[in-house]
Structure formats: structure tokens, C-alpha cells
Design a protein around this motif. Structure first.
Motif, PDB file in Angstrom:
ATOM      1  N   VAL A  50       0.823  -1.203   0.000  1.00 30.80           N
ATOM      2  CA  VAL A  50       0.000   0.000   0.000  1.00 30.80           C
ATOM      3  C   VAL A  50       0.866   1.265   0.000  1.00 30.80           C
ATOM      4  CG1 VAL A  50      -0.157   0.167   2.519  1.00 30.80           C
ATOM      5  CG2 VAL A  50      -1.988   1.103   1.101  1.00 30.80           C
ATOM      6  N   ILE A  51       0.387   2.281  -0.677  1.00 32.62           N
ATOM      7  CA  ILE A  51       1.001   3.610  -0.641  1.00 32.62           C
ATOM      8  C   ILE A  51       0.018   4.542   0.065  1.00 32.62           C
ATOM      9  CG2 ILE A  51       1.854   5.553  -1.994  1.00 32.62           C
ATOM     10  CD1 ILE A  51       2.609   3.564  -4.199  1.00 32.62           C
ATOM     11  N   ILE A  52       0.423   5.051   1.228  1.00 31.51           N
ATOM     12  CA  ILE A  52      -0.473   5.877   2.044  1.00 31.51           C
ATOM     13  C   ILE A  52      -0.142   7.348   1.809  1.00 31.51           C
ATOM     14  CG2 ILE A  52      -1.338   6.316   4.361  1.00 31.51           C
ATOM     15  CD1 ILE A  52      -0.174   3.615   5.196  1.00 31.51           C
ATOM     16  N   PRO A  53      -1.091   8.143   1.310  1.00 40.30           N
ATOM     17  CA  PRO A  53      -0.807   9.568   1.092  1.00 40.30           C
ATOM     18  C   PRO A  53      -0.603  10.302   2.417  1.00 40.30           C
ATOM     19  CG  PRO A  53      -3.131   9.096   0.705  1.00 40.30           C
ATOM     20  CD  PRO A  53      -2.458   7.779   0.906  1.00 40.30           C
ATOM     21  N   ASP A  54       0.059  11.437   2.341  1.00 43.89           N
ATOM     22  CA  ASP A  54       0.342  12.224   3.547  1.00 43.89           C
ATOM     23  C   ASP A  54      -0.924  12.791   4.176  1.00 43.89           C
ATOM     24  OD1 ASP A  54       3.045  11.761   3.268  1.00 43.89           O
ATOM     25  OD2 ASP A  54       3.377  13.574   2.081  1.00 43.89           O
ATOM     26  N   LYS A  55      -1.915  13.108   3.345  1.00 47.67           N
ATOM     27  CA  LYS A  55      -3.163  13.668   3.833  1.00 47.67           C
ATOM     28  C   LYS A  55      -4.333  12.844   3.311  1.00 47.67           C
ATOM     29  CE  LYS A  55      -1.449  18.450   3.944  1.00 47.67           C
ATOM     30  NZ  LYS A  55      -1.688  19.843   3.473  1.00 47.67           N
ATOM     31  N   VAL A  56      -5.462  12.962   3.973  1.00 49.11           N
ATOM     32  CA  VAL A  56      -6.653  12.271   3.524  1.00 49.11           C
ATOM     33  C   VAL A  56      -7.075  12.811   2.166  1.00 49.11           C
ATOM     34  CG1 VAL A  56      -9.112  11.884   3.957  1.00 49.11           C
ATOM     35  CG2 VAL A  56      -7.470  11.733   5.842  1.00 49.11           C
ATOM     36  N   ASN A  57      -7.240  11.904   1.211  1.00 48.68           N
ATOM     37  CA  ASN A  57      -7.675  12.264  -0.134  1.00 48.68           C
ATOM     38  C   ASN A  57      -9.194  12.186  -0.171  1.00 48.68           C
ATOM     39  OD1 ASN A  57      -8.548  11.835  -2.925  1.00 48.68           O
ATOM     40  ND2 ASN A  57      -6.363  11.740  -3.417  1.00 48.68           N
ATOM     41  N   LEU A  58      -9.864  13.340  -0.287  1.00 49.13           N
ATOM     42  CA  LEU A  58     -11.315  13.388  -0.189  1.00 49.13           C
ATOM     43  C   LEU A  58     -12.003  12.596  -1.295  1.00 49.13           C
ATOM     44  CD1 LEU A  58     -11.892  17.126   0.808  1.00 49.13           C
ATOM     45  CD2 LEU A  58     -11.886  15.121   2.275  1.00 49.13           C
ATOM     46  N   ILE A  59     -11.431  12.640  -2.487  1.00 52.45           N
ATOM     47  CA  ILE A  59     -12.037  11.909  -3.613  1.00 52.45           C
ATOM     48  C   ILE A  59     -11.942  10.406  -3.376  1.00 52.45           C
ATOM     49  CG2 ILE A  59     -11.856  11.411  -6.080  1.00 52.45           C
ATOM     50  CD1 ILE A  59     -10.863  14.293  -6.467  1.00 52.45           C
ATOM     51  N   SER A  60     -10.761   9.969  -2.937  1.00 53.24           N
ATOM     52  CA  SER A  60     -10.559   8.548  -2.650  1.00 53.24           C
ATOM     53  C   SER A  60     -11.455   8.086  -1.506  1.00 53.24           C
ATOM     54  CB  SER A  60      -9.089   8.299  -2.306  1.00 53.24           C
ATOM     55  OG  SER A  60      -8.886   6.962  -1.921  1.00 53.24           O
ATOM     56  N   LEU A  61     -11.590   8.930  -0.479  1.00 57.74           N
ATOM     57  CA  LEU A  61     -12.418   8.573   0.670  1.00 57.74           C
ATOM     58  C   LEU A  61     -13.891   8.498   0.284  1.00 57.74           C
ATOM     59  CD1 LEU A  61     -12.868   7.970   3.630  1.00 57.74           C
ATOM     60  CD2 LEU A  61     -12.688  10.419   4.123  1.00 57.74           C
ATOM     61  N   GLU A  62     -14.339   9.435  -0.554  1.00 56.25           N
ATOM     62  CA  GLU A  62     -15.731   9.422  -0.998  1.00 56.25           C
ATOM     63  C   GLU A  62     -16.040   8.151  -1.778  1.00 56.25           C
ATOM     64  OE1 GLU A  62     -18.861  12.124  -3.659  1.00 56.25           O
ATOM     65  OE2 GLU A  62     -16.864  12.896  -3.164  1.00 56.25           O
ATOM     66  N   LYS A  63     -15.100   7.742  -2.639  1.00 55.27           N
ATOM     67  CA  LYS A  63     -15.296   6.506  -3.404  1.00 55.27           C
ATOM     68  C   LYS A  63     -15.307   5.283  -2.481  1.00 55.27           C
ATOM     69  CE  LYS A  63     -13.499   3.745  -7.241  1.00 55.27           C
ATOM     70  NZ  LYS A  63     -13.703   2.478  -6.515  1.00 55.27           N
TER      71      LYS A  63
END
Length: 561
Positions: free
Chosen positions: A381-394
Motif C-alpha cells: 500500500v502507498i499511504i498519502p500524507d493527507k486524507v484524499n477526499l475523492i478517494s475517501l468518498e469513493k
């Protein structure tokens, strides 16, 4: 039987851990993972994070973060926790929410675990392992958190060096182990057990109270702070839609939970204000998604009127609540616990949510070993530094239609004949026990048995849900007692063995009798006696007639009292 958690002394845990590691490459019944994953995964505040040996077991499985069981001003017997308190089915329920220990006992267990892990990390093969981050959890109102009892707890977590537990454990390491002095001094320097706290408030706590507590923890106590939010943030109508879509429409909950809990707008305002305060104090603020979900008790699943739902049925609610709150706030740190397993952990981490902690998944077959399965499932897994709103919504949308989290018919095991007090037809009761009170042992003959250790059991009842024979292992297994009074006062006629003060006494079919050499060795293996001690004990095995008379005397004395 004991329904209380019994903390074990540091010396005993250290010796047992070292012995088991070198003999079996495991710690407290959990195989040591091959390598350090570095992924922010570990046990959530729950049955797996109350006792020191449980935290060490999670460390063995590869956990890098531990959310410690919540402490509050009410403690121990004051809580009135009814047993059994955990039910594991297609949904997971509990009727306990804070540690069963006193605040002082909890503090000492966390310090003990911290020092045990620090010491074990110096062993060959464990030197490169990252010491896990401890996150404390406190509740439930400002008055209680500001009380001397909880204030002292928080101060001790930030700097444990002045506590008796710390001083005594360090002294024991220095005086009774062969650990190099340089290593001991390294351990002594790191006196901060935790500088991060999760705030847990009761359902219905007013928004202004939640914000006041969080600001107190940030501005006055100087802790990195996460507020545990409730799944009710999605709103009652949306919650009904999600639960019905997932097949959980029959779950009976009160709409009062939504009317009394804070709204999404309240939560967003609290988060923004606390983020500002944290930045001004050079600290971190975030939210924990989510708390459990209160539902009404039916069919005597657990005692009481209200129980708290977790596990797969909570996942879609929790991840949708996270998505809504992040959209309302923007750049918000989020940690997560709510129905995570091997099928969704990678997708959730890829949103930028971290750390992820689990409880229900560890109450399923595999137990603490399921942490290693989570790590493997999220390996690349590659974890972004901040929460990605688009990814979280999906991810939130996917959760609603992901069939893996639809309600399934959970096997309800009918009571079957052929169950014995040493049954080892499966590993379930040994795996799912948070305290590893059920131990599987191979006898000289090659025959596997499971023995129950009374000292480690608090009668949570989890093992009953997974017994393929439909029995209650914690009530029916051959039980090892290490306290003579407990052995005698047990009103049941269950098969049992007393190991105390150099005596081994065997009770079978309600009668005191001699114990076979192979069962004796198995018992001694479980309690940590070496083989030569077992042989010595066997040589002075107490005769049935002598102890039967002794037992009768003790029972009469107990009746008089």
C-alpha cells in the motif's frame, strides 16, 4: 471461576516471555512475525489492550500502534459490568466500554507492557523492530478527566519515571537479568509511555462539552488529541438506508441516539476549533472514526437492555461518517476503527486514513494472528500524507455496495455430543480469547488437548460464539487453578487441576484423584513449569484421600464464614 481480570507481575511476564520466545519463537501464544511492517496497524481500545501480556502479544503479531483501553473516574467493580460481555456473530456486540481494571491497575499494566516491549526489543531477532506507539484513551466527561485520579494517570503516561511500577520494573531488569547496562539506560531515558490521547465521550454528550474536554487535553495537558466520533453523524435516515442495503434492516436501534448525539455541523465546528488550538500548541489534532453503535438487546444475546455494535455491520456507517466529516472540514486527520478486515484495509489506508486499529477482527478465529493477515493484505500500500477526499468518498460509496459486508448467516453451532473437557477439535477457543486463557498443548502421546487457565479468564464469553461443538469453553474446559481457595470454592464439578505451593491436585468427575504423568506435564507446560520441576511435583503428587479431607474442611470453613 473468576470474572475479574488479574494483572500478573512484571517478573513473571518477563520470564515467561523470554522462555517462550527462545523455545517457540512466540510471545504469549502468538507467533512472532517475521519482519517489521511499518504499517500503522494494531489493536483498538478493547479486550486486547487491557493487560500487559495482551499488548506484548499484539507486538509479536506485528502491531505498530496500540490504542489502550479507556480509563474513566469509575473503576473496577463500580462499573458493574455483567458477564458474558462480548458476542461475536455476523455482528459483534459488547456491553462494556472502559477497562475492567482500576485506574491505577490500568496505568501499571500500560507501563508494564511498555517496559516489557522495550526489553524484549533488545533480544536477537527483535532489535530492528519498531517499538509500537501507545495511544491512551480517556472518558467520559470534563469533571472526571480533570479529577486527580485521571489527571495523575495522564501525567504518568507522559512521564512514568516516578511511578512505583516503573521504578520496580527497571530495578528488577537491572538486578535479575543479564541485559547490558547500556540497554537498560536506553530504556530508562524513554519515560514517555504516550503523548497521544483519544477522547471517548458517552453517546449524547453535548457538543460544547466535547469541545471543552478536547481543548483541555490540547491546551492544558499538551497531548496530541483525537476525538472519537459516533456513526450517528450520517443521520438517522441515511443510517437506515445503509443498514437496509447491507441486510441489517432488522437491527433495532433507537432514533433517540441520533437526536441526542452531536450533528455533522457540530462535529465539523469542534474539529476546526480544535485544529486551530492544536496548531497553536505545536500538537496534532484528529478524529477517530468511529465509536460503536448502540442497539437494543433481543433474545438475551447479552445481559442488559442496550449493547454496542461493532464489526462488519459497522464498516459502511463508519466510513461514510468519515467521508461526510472530512468533506465538511477539509484537511482533517483521521484514524479508523470500525469493521476493518483483510478485504478493506488496503483501500482505507489508500485514502490517507491512519492509524487503523481493530478489535472485532481479532475476536474471530486467528485471534492476534489476524494482525499479520492485515499487514500482508496491505503489503504494498502507498499511504498519502493527507486524507484524499475523492478517494475517501469513493471508498465510502463502495462500502455500501460491497457484498463482503452484507449481512451473512453466521453459523450458530448447535450443542453436540462428544464434547469433552479437553476438547481440541478446532483452535477457535484458543485463537479468539483476548487473554489466551485457553491453551492448546500436545501431550507425550501426540494427542492434542485444550486446557483453560482460570487466572487469565474474565468470562467475556467470546469463546462460546466460536465453539463448533456449541459449548461454553470458559465454563466447561478442564481448568487450571493457581489459587487453592478458587479451586475449592468453584461450585461446579468441572474437571480441574490445582497447581499451588508445590502441590498438584486433580479433580475429575467431581472426585479428587491421581493425575497421569502426561497430563501433569501438559499442565506444567501451560503454567510455565519446567520439565524437571514437573517431575518433582509428580513425585509428591497429593493422594486423593488426603486432599478430599482437606477440601471438605475448607468448604466447611467457607460455609461458617
Amino acid at each position: 471461576m473468576s470474572d475479574r481480570m488479574i494483572p500478573l507481575p512484571f517478573e513473571e511476564l518477563y520470564k515467561a516471555g523470554i522462555k517462550e520466545y527462545f523455545e517457540k519463537n512466540s510471545l504469549f501464544g502468538v507467533k512472532v512475525s517475521e519482519k517489521e511492517s511499518g504499517l500503522p496497524i494494531g489493536p483498538a481500545a478493547g479486550p486486547h489492550t487491557q493487560l500487559a501480556e495482551n499488548l506484548v502479544a499484539a507486538f509479536a503479531a506485528g502491531a505498530t500502534v496500540m490504542e489502550l483501553k479507556t480509563v474513566q473516574i469509575l473503576e473496577g467493580a463500580e462499573l458493574g459490568i455483567q458477564k458474558p460481555c462480548i458476542y461475536v456473530g455476523s455482528e459483534v456486540y459488547n456491553v462494556e466500554w472502559s477497562t475492567e481494571l482500576t485506574v491505577t491497575e490500568a496505568r501499571d499494566e500500560y507501563i508494564k507492557a511498555y517496559l516489557l516491549i522495550s526489553a524484549l526489543s533488545k533480544l536477537p531477532g527483535l532489535e530492528e523492530r519498531k517499538k509500537p506507539e501507545f495511544i491512551v484513551s480517556v472518558g467520559y466527561d470534563l469533571e472526571g478527566i480533570r479529577s486527580p485520579k485521571i489527571d495523575n494517570f495522564l501525567n504518568s503516561m507522559r512521564d512514568a519515571s516516578e511511578t512505583d511500577e516503573w521504578k520496580n520494573d527497571i530495578a528488577w531488569i537491572r538486578n535479575y537479568t543479564d541485559m547490558q547496562e547500556d540497554y537498560i539506560k536506553e530504556i530508562e531515558k524513554e519515560t514517555c509511555v504516550s503523548n497521544t490521547v483519544t477522547l471517548s465521550t458517552m453517546h449524547g454528550c453535548p457538543a460544547e462539552d466535547i469541545e471543552k474536554i478536547a481543548l483541555y487535553l490540547i491546551c492544558e495537558k499538551k497531548f496530541n488529541t483525537f476525538i472519537k466520533m459516533n456513526p450517528t453523524l450520517v443521520g438517522v435516515d441515511r443510517a437506515k438506508e445503509i443498514l437496509c442495503e447491507k441486510g441489517y434492516g432488522s437491527i433495532d436501534f433507537s432514533e433517540d441516539s441520533f437526536r441526542h448525539d452531536i450533528t455533522l455541523e457540530d462535529a465539523a465546528e469542534i474539529a476546526k476549533n480544535c485544529m486551530t488550538a492544536a496548531e497553536e500548541n505545536g500538537l496534532i489534532f484528529g478524529v477517530k472514526m468511529t465509536n460503536t453503535f448502540p442497539v437494543n438487546v433481543h433474545d438475551d444475546v447479552l445481559p442488559g437492555e442496550t449493547m454496542y455494535m461493532s464489526g462488519p455491520s459497522l464498516y459502511a456507517l463508519s466510513i461514510n461518517a468519515a467521508s461526510l466529516l472530512c468533506s465538511a472540514v477539509g484537511d482533517l486527520r483521521v484514524s479508523f476503527s470500525g469493521g476493518i478486515d483483510t478485504k478493506n484495509i488496503k483501500q482505507v489506508l489508500e485514502t490517507g486514513i491512519r492509524p487503523i486499529t481493530v478489535s472485532s477482527f481479532l475476536l474471530k478465529p486467528g485471534g492476534y494472528g489476524n494482525i499479520a493477515k492485515l499487514i500482508k493484505a496491505a503489503d504494498d500500500v502507498i499511504i498519502p500524507d493527507k486524507v484524499n477526499l475523492i478517494s475517501l468518498e469513493k471508498t465510502a460509496e463502495d462500502a455500501i455496495y460491497d457484498k463482503n459486508y452484507d449481512r451473512k448467516k453466521y453459523p450458530v453451532f448447535e450443542t453436540k455430543d462428544g464434547y469433552s473437557s479437553i476438547c481440541a477439535k478446532c483452535r477457535n477457543c484458543t485463537d479468539v480469547c483476548p487473554n489466551r486463557a485457553n491453551a492448546r498443548v500436545t501431550m507425550k502421546s501426540g494427542f492434542d488437548i485444550v486446557l483453560h487457565r482460570n487466572r487469565l479468564c474474565n468470562e467475556c464469553g467470546c469463546c462460546s460464539s466460536s465453539c463448533i461443538m456449541g459449548h461454553d469453553p470458559y465454563l466447561e474446559k478442564m481448568t487450571i487453578y493457581e489459587d487453592e481457595l478458587d479451586f475449592i470454592s468453584d461450585p461446579s464439578e468441572r474437571d480441574a487441576v490445582l497447581v499451588s505451593n508445590g502441590e498438584v491436585v486433580f479433580r475429575s468427575g467431581g472426585r479428587i484423584t491421581d493425575i497421569s504423568d502426561d497430563l501433569l506435564e501438559a499442565v506444567c507446560n501451560v503454567v510455565g513449569m519446567s520439565k524437571h520441576i514437573a517431575e518433582e511435583v509428580s513425585a509428591r503428587n497429593v493422594h486423593a484421600d488426603v486432599y478430599a479431607e482437606k477440601q471438605g474442611d475448607r468448604i466447611q470453613e467457607s460455609d461458617i464464614k
